[in-house]
Design a protein around this motif. Structure first.
Motif, PDB file in Angstrom:
ATOM      1  N   ALA A   1      -7.818  -3.542   2.621  1.00 48.58           N
ATOM      2  CA  ALA A   1      -6.723  -4.398   2.169  1.00 48.58           C
ATOM      3  C   ALA A   1      -6.529  -5.582   3.114  1.00 48.58           C
TER       4      ALA A   1
ATOM      5  N   PRO B   1      -5.931   6.988  -5.076  1.00 51.96           N
ATOM      6  CA  PRO B   1      -6.436   5.656  -5.465  1.00 51.96           C
ATOM      7  C   PRO B   1      -6.853   5.575  -6.924  1.00 51.96           C
TER       8      PRO B   1
ATOM      9  N   ILE C   1      -3.501   4.606  -1.291  1.00 55.33           N
ATOM     10  CA  ILE C   1      -4.428   4.702  -0.159  1.00 55.33           C
ATOM     11  C   ILE C   1      -4.701   6.125   0.304  1.00 55.33           C
TER      12      ILE C   1
ATOM     13  N   PRO D   1       0.337  -7.262  -5.595  1.00 48.98           N
ATOM     14  CA  PRO D   1      -0.604  -6.169  -5.883  1.00 48.98           C
ATOM     15  C   PRO D   1      -0.175  -4.875  -5.187  1.00 48.98           C
TER      16      PRO D   1
ATOM     17  N   ARG E   1      -8.746   2.399   3.736  1.00 50.78           N
ATOM     18  CA  ARG E   1      -8.145   1.581   2.693  1.00 50.78           C
ATOM     19  C   ARG E   1      -7.299   0.456   3.289  1.00 50.78           C
TER      20      ARG E   1
ATOM     21  N   ARG F   1      -1.689  -0.948  -4.113  1.00 51.49           N
ATOM     22  CA  ARG F   1      -2.865  -0.101  -3.930  1.00 51.49           C
ATOM     23  C   ARG F   1      -2.414   1.264  -3.416  1.00 51.49           C
TER      24      ARG F   1
ATOM     25  N   LEU G   1       0.858  -1.186   0.000  1.00 51.54           N
ATOM     26  CA  LEU G   1       0.000   0.000   0.000  1.00 51.54           C
ATOM     27  C   LEU G   1       0.897   1.239   0.000  1.00 51.54           C
TER      28      LEU G   1
ATOM     29  N   ASP H   1      -4.605   3.438  -9.346  1.00 52.43           N
ATOM     30  CA  ASP H   1      -4.343   2.002  -9.194  1.00 52.43           C
ATOM     31  C   ASP H   1      -4.182   1.313 -10.547  1.00 52.43           C
TER      32      ASP H   1
END
Length: 812
Positions: free
Chosen positions: A222, A48, A107, A103, A218, A105, A43, A51
């Protein structure tokens, strides 16, 4: 730590990695921590909405520095950047995750909210959040109420310079060796920030509570998706807030009611210069080039840096030897030891370079700062990165025309007779009309011909915002520039604005916009009776006609309007010159000069020789009317006389007659001084007086006859006039005045004096002309290659018994 599916994980919950944005030490520490923890997801503090853009960071065409650009779809001017360099911890975390299939992300508070909360000064929340060093840099607005966390920690450690403390503790810190706990530095920094948050709360960052509430939301999402095996990369200032336990309801309440707008996000190239605090974007580092060096050369950074410096100085013709590099390394390391630093920093390196390579001077310092300390790096983004249609068309056009964006300013010489150069000129002119100043036209040094153009090119990151703003006019450069030109023509307030727009449309070759602009021009010209406005608009029209001829554009309609405008100026100018004060006369003089130049250009084409001659003849009549009317200020009468003299419109003695009238004792001395300023002012006025003895004698005689009481009034005017002359011209004039009237020339006995040219001396002095003959014989080889004075001279008339020297002197 435990082993699970071949991954070393941290069992205590999400790992919070507090960093300083754009810090190479933080970036190395983040990479080591990720290698140790191997999280299931990463993160990162950021919008966001980006992404979906993360996979582009792994493409070969992506080269930092780059930035995430978010802007409001309906108002692209409301935008924010999140810059990332290769030494940014967020970039390192992103690339590590993409390389390991983890992955990513973002936040932070969405750009949809932060751009909606843009303040009156045009700074968005996330612009501040992205640019400020949360945990380090001073805030850019509201600085009185905001604390500088790094400054507080540095002061507690006994440092007077926060940057120096951060470099000593973080950036110059080693990896700790094999087996060292990569999370220990983050734990220590989190503890320090926790103490600061307990003391200062949000530290004056009043929008941080909402941002941190969204980060916690966020983070919860997650954890539901990936479990507790997470790594969070954020500003160290936010770590205590993310670690604090809060309820879901409380966090949602902080975000309730926030304004929201529709946004678009993409990647754009960035530069090291824009990462520098000096450029106006407070990105937390004053030396991005140095930080990039620290990140890319963790071993022996001092030696490698001074080697770069030596290479740069050698390219710029500084004599730098290998022995000097070695000596500079020793001096920098010695200074660091004396000053108690773990590694030589920029201060020590600058001192060493100044002492060893610069011979004790600061001569190379600015060069090193611009080229190495800040750096000249321009990032790149992949061609398939999302972009507005206008940006895509610009990219296609520049690739076709072989124009590459560059961070360094460079000059581009264009020959409009060549198809590629003409296309480049069209593109650059259209972009300027759209408010995208990639290039700025400048004066050509090699030629004054209209077929040449010189541009100064430099690509700045904020031009991406300008492109997004211009996207509302069309999807291609041509359609957008046409639409904007038509809109500006309809909304133009004055005649000069429309004529300038017509010139720009012609330069940009906008055939569909030109009729609209021409109609607006004709309408405003018919209604505007101010001679000053008409005269101010005429030069731009004439330049447009001239450039239209060069570019092969049909400018017949433009020529008609320009000719009609000139005729209206002819009618209205003489009355407009009456009764003007000093300021008005000075302004009208500019209109007089501009109209004179425009009339000369309008009459140049061969096909319009007769019409152009008639136009110039009418203009000469206007100048005569101005030069002979006593009610016209002396400045304008003198200027009109000078223009007539330069064009050969005054007969023999015409200039002397007008000057004698203007300088007669019956005229006020100040008016006479103004006449002299108009006639002989400017850089070329001095040469006229140098070569025309009669005019100089008139000025000299008038000046010696000015009464003492009036002399102090005319002195400022005369000083302003003669101060414009070059030093050599002033010296020559002084010598001529000191000599007084020229004496009669000496001639050989029995010879009649040669006819004198009016105003240019009494005639040829044969004695002085004959003095150069020996030098000419030597240069031409006469008498050395079988030529002598006894050979027959084919140019000598039959029966002429004068000496050869005499004939040669006459011909000379």
């Amino acid at each position: 730590m435990s082993e699970r599916s071949g991954r070393t994980t941290h069992r205590g919950g999400p790992v919070l990695l507090g960093v300083r944005h754009h810090g190479p030490g933080s970036a190395r520490a983040v990479r080591a921590a990720l290698e140790q923890c191997r999280p299931a997801a990463v993160l990162i503090e950021g919008p966001p909405e980006a992404d979906e853009l993360v996979p582009l960071a792994a493409q070969e065409g992506m080269r930092p520095p780059v930035a995430l650009l978010a802007h409001v779809q309906d108002d692209p001017g409301r935008a924010a950047f999140w810059p990332l360099a290769e030494f940014s911890p967020e970039w390192v975390a992103m690339r590590w995750a993409l390389a390991h299939g983890v992955p990513v992300r973002f936040i932070d508070l969405p750009a949809a909210h932060s751009l909606a909360q843009r303040d009156d000064e045009g700074t968005a929340d996330d612009q501040e959040a992205a640019d400020e060093v949360t945990g380090g840099q001073e805030a850019r607005s509201g600085a009185e109420a905001r604390i500088d966390p790094i400054g507080v920690l540095a002061e507690a450690a006994g440092y007077d310079d926060p940057e120096r403390w951060w470099e000593d503790v973080i950036e110059h810190r080693g990896s700790g060796g094999a087996g060292a706990d990569a999370l220990a530095p983050f734990a220590a920094l989190a503890e320090a920030m926790g103490a600061l948050r307990e003391t200062y709360g949000d530290g004056g960052h009043d929008r941080d509570p909402a941002r941190e509430a969204h980060m916690r939301l966020r983070l919860r999402a997650a954890r539901r998706e990936f479990g507790d095996d997470l790594a969070v990369v954020c500003g160290a200032w936010h770590v205590p807030a993310l670690a604090r336990r809060t309820t879901l309801t409380a966090d949602r309440q902080l975000l309730k009611g926030l304004p929201k707008v529709k946004t678009a996000v993409t990647w754009v190239p960035w530069t090291h210069r824009r990462l520098s605090r000096r450029s106006g974007y407070g990105a937390g580092i004053a030396s991005p080039g140095w930080y990039g060096h620290l990140f890319s050369a963790p071993d022996r950074p001092v030696e490698r840096w001074l080697t770069k410096v030596a290479g740069l100085l050698r390219e710029e013709d500084y004599a730098v030897s290998s022995a000097q590099v070695i000596e500079a390394v020793r001096l920098a390391e010695g200074l660091a030891t004396v000053r108690g630093r773990p590694l030589a920093g920029l201060t020590e390196l600058d001192d060493a370079v100044r002492a060893v390579m610069g011979d004790g001077t600061d001569a190379p310092s600015s060069l090193i700062h611009d080229r190495l300390v800040v750096g000249e790096v321009l990032g790149e983004v992949p061609e398939d990165a999302p972009a507005v249609p206008l940006q895509q068309d610009i990219d296609r056009s520049r690739r076709t025309l072989r124009l590459k964006p560059e961070v360094l300013e460079r000059e581009l010489e264009l020959d409009l007779r060549k198809e590629t150069d003409a296309g480049r000129s069209r593109l650059l002119h259209r972009l300027r009309l759209l408010g995208i100043p990639w290039g700025e036209p400048t004066r050509s040094r090699g030629s004054t011909g209209t077929f040449r153009e010189t541009w100064r090119l430099r690509w700045e990151p904020e031009l991406a915002v300008r492109v997004a703003e211009a996207g509302i006019w069309g999807t291609t450069v041509l359609s957008a520039a046409t639409a904007k030109a038509a809109s500006e023509a309809a909304g133009a307030a004055g005649l000069a604005e429309v004529t300038a727009l017509a010139e720009r449309c012609l330069l940009a070759e906008l055939p569909d916009a030109l009729p609209v602009v021409m109609q607006a021009l004709a309408d405003r010209a018919a209604l505007d009776a101010d001679v000053g406005h008409l005269a101010q608009a005429l030069p731009a029209l004439v330049r447009s006609v001239r450039y239209g001829d060069v570019r092969g554009t049909d400018a017949a309609a433009l020529r008609e309007v320009a000719t009609g405008l000139a005729e209206r100026v002819f009618v209205g100018l003489p009355p407009a010159c009456l009764g003007l004060d000093a300021d008005g006369a000075a302004e009208m003089r500019g209109h007089l000069d501009a109209t004179h130049q425009a009339v000369g250009l309008l009459g140049r084409p061969e096909s319009e020789r007769q019409a152009g001659g008639e136009l110039r003849a009418r203009w000469a009549g206007v100048l005569r009317a101005v030069s002979e009317r006593d009610a016209v200020p002396g400045l304008l009468r003198g200027r009109a006389t000078r223009l007539l003299l330069d064009d050969g419109e005054l007969g023999d003695g015409g200039a002397e007659r007008l000057m004698a009238l203007a300088l007669s004792p019956g005229n006020p001395p100040t008016d006479a001084a103004g006449w002299i300023e108009g006639f002989a002012g400017g850089g070329d006025g001095g040469m006229l007086l140098v070569h025309d003895a009669r005019l100089l004698a008139l000025v000299d005689g008038w000046l010696t006859g000015v009464p003492d009481a009036a002399f102090t009034d005319v002195l400022p005017l005369l000083r302003r006039t003669f101060a414009e002359y070059e030093t050599g011209v002033r010296r020559t004039l002084g010598e001529l005045v000191r000599r007084g009237p020229a004496t009669a020339p000496r001639h050989p006995v029995g010879d009649a004096p040669d006819a004198a040219v009016p105003g240019f001396g009494p005639g040829l002095d044969r004695d002085r002309a004959a003095a150069v003959l020996p030098t000419l014989r030597m240069l031409l080889g006469i008498g050395q290659h079988g030529f002598d004075d006894e050979q027959p001279d084919p140019s000598r008339p039959a029966g002429d018994s004068r000496p050869a020297d005499d004939l040669t002197g006459a011909r000379t």
